[in-house]
Write an enzyme that holds these catalytic residues in place. Structure first.
Site, mmCIF file in Angstrom:
data_model
loop_
_atom_site.group_PDB
_atom_site.id
_atom_site.type_symbol
_atom_site.label_atom_id
_atom_site.label_comp_id
_atom_site.label_asym_id
_atom_site.label_seq_id
_atom_site.Cartn_x
_atom_site.Cartn_y
_atom_site.Cartn_z
ATOM 1 N N THR A 16 0.858 -0.994 -0.027
ATOM 2 C CA THR A 16 0.099 -0.040 0.004
ATOM 3 C C THR A 16 0.779 1.224 -0.054
ATOM 4 O OG1 THR A 16 -0.166 -0.466 2.507
ATOM 5 C CG2 THR A 16 -2.031 -0.924 1.119
ATOM 6 N N LEU A 259 4.588 -3.011 4.002
ATOM 7 C CA LEU A 259 4.376 -1.366 4.102
ATOM 8 C C LEU A 259 5.784 -0.889 3.430
ATOM 9 C CD1 LEU A 259 3.247 -1.947 7.925
ATOM 10 C CD2 LEU A 259 1.666 -1.358 5.841
ATOM 11 N N ASP A 388 3.006 -40.796 -3.595
ATOM 12 C CA ASP A 388 2.156 -41.264 -4.594
ATOM 13 C C ASP A 388 1.467 -40.164 -5.413
ATOM 14 O OD1 ASP A 388 0.532 -40.174 -2.559
ATOM 15 O OD2 ASP A 388 -0.184 -42.076 -1.729
#
Length: 433
Positions: A16, A259, A388
């Site tokens: 942001t 941040l 597997d």
């Protein structure tokens, strides 16, 4: 597995930036700086933040700055761009302001919307509130002649209502009465969530909220969205940030809020497989990475010691000493050690299983072996793990993440090839296809 409907299957970083900084000659300077990030410093999702990161008095200017910066620099930005608008489940006025800003930002004549992938909506409530936000997106698309559903919607989970709403998504998405299939990121907002839950701690620090992070990851998995953890605000605590990401990754939450550009680098690299493999030892409750020395994995600490005796070995863990035969010692050490595979190791194992499957074998044993040196005493250990189809698919997650990054972030190719080597990168891009 639930189908994911967006270009990015994984998002490591949610970064942001304030949209307008008061008192500066250029109020958009933080946006311009973020738009210029490249390589590992550039996030997968950049969020010009017109909500909490921007003062209320600056938000109209912030919306204008979003248009200006993204129209000029958005085409070159290597990640996706999802501005955060204002919204609140209990405030029609706030919702209307966010709607008006979305309308302004997405006006095709202004040149920004072609570089915007969607918007982030904070402070959502119950599922009906999510539908209100979705309807605003649809109105914006119709108003500007955009394809319906073309703008992705991400939400911040900041209330108990929003947390419970995630359980309704599978029933609501795909109904002809909404476009909730546009949902992209489910992002935790622990600060406001703590306030909404009326939670307290003796120190005033935020609770860790592992249940919220689990529920968000589960909700995202069930709905075909991507889960992202909230901000880690102690930006100097790099080790704490890493530990938080490791804990999240075990929950299936591979993305985190960043941040600073430094946090972006940490979050971009954390979920990627390591360059080299390493052995870990549980030394009396403390996990220690062993030093690799000429093909030997060495421990030289004082929490654990090993000496050869006439009848076998003496293993001392803390204040507890035990006489063991060689076989008993190996069994004990297998319980105290674990191996963290490198990218090359993972690719090797997957290639080996693919070859076995092509030859008609449904399961094979993979052997891990090492020579341990504790103090001055060496002993060989090895263990087999059955592979597997289920094991193969689980091992595919870090490879799928790497493939998603490599396909969508060409600006990081050079750093990834420096990290792993071009040959390993090439092989990693081919397994599982």
């Amino acid at each position: 597995m639930t189908e994911r409907r967006h270009d990015r299957e994984f998002v490591r970083t949610f970064f942001t930036s304030p949209t307008a900084v008061e008192g500066e000659d250029d109020s958009a300077k933080m946006l311009r700086r973020a738009a210029g990030l490249r390589g590992m410093q550039a996030p997968d999702v950049w969020v010009p933040d017109n909500e909490d990161a921007t003062a209320p008095s600056m938000r109209d200017e912030g919306a204008e700055n979003i248009v200006e910066v993204i129209s000029e620099q958005g085409a070159e930005f290597p990640g996706e761009i999802h501005p955060r608008m204002v919204w609140h489940r209990d405030s029609p006025e706030t919702r209307y302001q966010g709607f008006q800003h979305m309308l302004d930002i997405t006006d095709p004549e202004r040149g920004a919307v072609e570089h915007i992938h969607g918007f982030v909506i904070p402070e959502v409530g119950g599922i009906d509130d999510w539908k209100k936000a979705d309807e605003f997106f649809t109105i914006v698309e119709h108003e500007h002649g955009l394809d319906e559903g073309s703008l992705a919607m991400s939400v911040i989970i900041e209330s108990g209502e929003a947390e419970l709403a995630m359980g309704d998504l599978r029933d609501e998405m795909g109904k002809p009465t909404n476009n909730l299939e546009r949902l992209f990121l489910l992002v935790d907002g622990e600060v406001d969530y703590t306030k909404d839950m009326r939670a307290m701690t003796p120190t005033g620090e935020l609770p860790a909220w592992p249940e919220l992070r689990h529920n968000t990851s589960r909700g995202a998995s069930a709905a075909g969205c991507v889960a992202v953890d909230g901000p880690y605000d102690d930006i100097r605590d790099v080790e704490g940030y890493r530990e938080r990401m490791t804990d999240n990754q075990a929950k299936g939450m591979l993305g985190i809020w960043s941040l600073t550009p430094g946090q972006v680098v940490e979050a971009n690299t954390s979920p990627l497989p390591p360059k080299t493999g390493s052995w870990l030892l549980d030394a009396d409750g403390e996990e220690v990475e062993l030093a690799s020395e000429d093909g030997v994995e060495a421990y030289d600490g004082d929490r654990l010691s090993l000496e050869a005796t006439d009848g076998g070995y003496e293993l001392r863990v803390g204040g507890d000493a035990r006489e063991l035969t060689a076989d008993e010692l190996r069994e004990e050490l297998l319980g105290l050690t674990s191996y963290v595979p490198s990218m090359d190791d993972i690719v090797d194992s997957m290639e080996e299983f693919e070859a076995a499957k092509e030859a008609g074998r449904g399961a094979i044993a993979m052997t891990q072996s090492a020579t341990l040196r504790i103090g001055g005493t060496e002993i060989d250990i090895e263990k087999d793990r059955m592979w597997d189809e289920a094991t193969y698919q689980a091992a595919m997650t870090p490879i799928s993440l790497f493939q998603d990054v490599y396909e969508n972030r060409p600006d990081q190719h050079e750093e990834l090839e420096e990290r792993y080597g071009a040959g390993v990168v090439e092989r990693a891009m081919e397994v599982g296809l």
